[in-house]
Design an enzyme around this catalytic site. Sequence first.
Site, PDB file in Angstrom:
ATOM      1  N   GLU A   1      34.582  36.114  42.295  1.00  0.00           N
ATOM      2  CA  GLU A   1      34.906  34.748  41.862  1.00  0.00           C
ATOM      3  C   GLU A   1      33.681  33.982  41.379  1.00  0.00           C
ATOM      4  OE1 GLU A   1      34.558  35.802  44.916  1.00  0.00           O
ATOM      5  OE2 GLU A   1      33.777  34.215  46.220  1.00  0.00           O
TER       6      GLU A   1
ATOM      7  N   HIS B   1      30.687  38.822  45.094  1.00  0.00           N
ATOM      8  CA  HIS B   1      31.687  37.772  44.907  1.00  0.00           C
ATOM      9  C   HIS B   1      32.252  37.813  43.484  1.00  0.00           C
ATOM     10  CE1 HIS B   1      31.069  35.466  48.641  1.00  0.00           C
ATOM     11  NE2 HIS B   1      29.850  35.962  48.586  1.00  0.00           N
TER      12      HIS B   1
ATOM     13  N   CYS C   1      33.187  39.898  50.432  1.00  0.00           N
ATOM     14  CA  CYS C   1      31.990  39.513  51.195  1.00  0.00           C
ATOM     15  C   CYS C   1      32.228  39.690  52.698  1.00  0.00           C
ATOM     16  CB  CYS C   1      31.541  38.095  50.839  1.00  0.00           C
ATOM     17  SG  CYS C   1      29.891  37.720  51.474  1.00  0.00           S
TER      18      CYS C   1
END
Lengths: 200, 255
Positions: free
Chosen positions: A184, A182, A79
């Site tokens: 995650e 992202h 990001c």
Amino acid sequence: MIGVVDYEAGNLKSVELALRHIGVDFYISKDPEKLLSADRMIFPGVGEAQSSMEVLDRTGLGDAVKEFAASGKPLLGICIGCQILFDFSEERNTDCLGIIPGKVLEFSSDMGLKVPHMGWNQVSHLGRHPIFDGIDDDSAFYFVHSYYPSPASNDAEIGRTEYGIEFSSAVAKNNVVATQFHPEKSGEIGLKLLKNFISL
Amino acid sequence: MLQKRIIICLDVRDGKTTKGIKFKGNVDIGDPVEMAAEYYRQGVDELVFYDITASSEKRGIMIDVVSRVAEQIFIPFCVGGGISNVADMRSVLLAGAEKISINSQAVKNPDIISEGASLFGRQCIVLGMDAAADRAMPSGYRVVINGGRTATGLDALEWALKAESLGAGEIVLNSIDADGTREGYELNITRMISEAVGIPVVASGGAGKSEHLRDVLTDGKADAALVASMVHFGGYTVGAIKEYLCSEGVPVRML
């Protein structure tokens, strides 16, 4: 051992929890020396380019990221940590680290788009990079951003996403890989991408 | 292509998922952490937890729920209910939530939106808004608070635009008239607000079957649809809803 760069750019909790879940050794640090001794580096972040660069300059962490990138060891930017690898960001006209040639541009709301670009969007990666091993082409990843990477060379693009325009949602240069999305927060395929990073 | 999101809402009271049943009050329907993990496996795109715990002494229970959810699911989730200042926001975000939803508190103190957005980024700040049809208002809809029990002087459309200008990154729009009917979302207000603002709008209230989601994600112009009872005890799985939407040409993330 993965070193995760802590430069006060938002919340590192989700990266920490994802790495713990996949069972990899890592530490989160603000210490440039300690980070340089890692085998791999993750450069995450949720935030704004200029204030992030100010922190990176003040703490010496920006130089550490540049030195790590030059070392040849695998580095993953996520990001804002992806955007800052470029030369320049239109977000408050900020000079960035210059590790990947190119710029970061703003989504134009004139295009009738909702900004930020928020939600799950498809990434066409065409298997161009091992970070996508085992992940179907056009799989959806989670995005939250108002600016997008625009690498100077098409060779740097390893993933492409459509949001009003087509933009580079994943980029790579030698040992450096970066995603605008992202991993995650992208469910099991996101965790798979993080595992792939460990075996790069 | 950006996918339309399916978001599941869980009301949490004293650490348990609960559901208000007419004339019976609230009934516990499960453990929020286990339910979140199950919906994650089914492929939900996002979750929202509303803390409806009555007493402030029990706020810590919710933070514990948030931490345990964050350890198990790797998709964004939002927490709302009882958040009245930036310290509350920070504790929820540090526990692992991606977003914070504010509703009645934002009506009472709109500055909380801009304070939260400047500290944590606007993508974190979700405006929850309950609206009820009211011909006396310019847009035809009035903002109501405290779960619909208290009318405000705010016009729904004006409030949505003001919240956006203050820094809200998303709006969850709940129709009080449709809520609990299972007869479909209120398409009219959803479309009006979604077309007027430049931030994503999540439709809420009225989902009873998959066709309702299709309608609000196409005709209603919503970016995402919130469901609760349909999946908690309506016999639907996330996968079944998404397969239907996919077959109807609505872009959704398939596992």
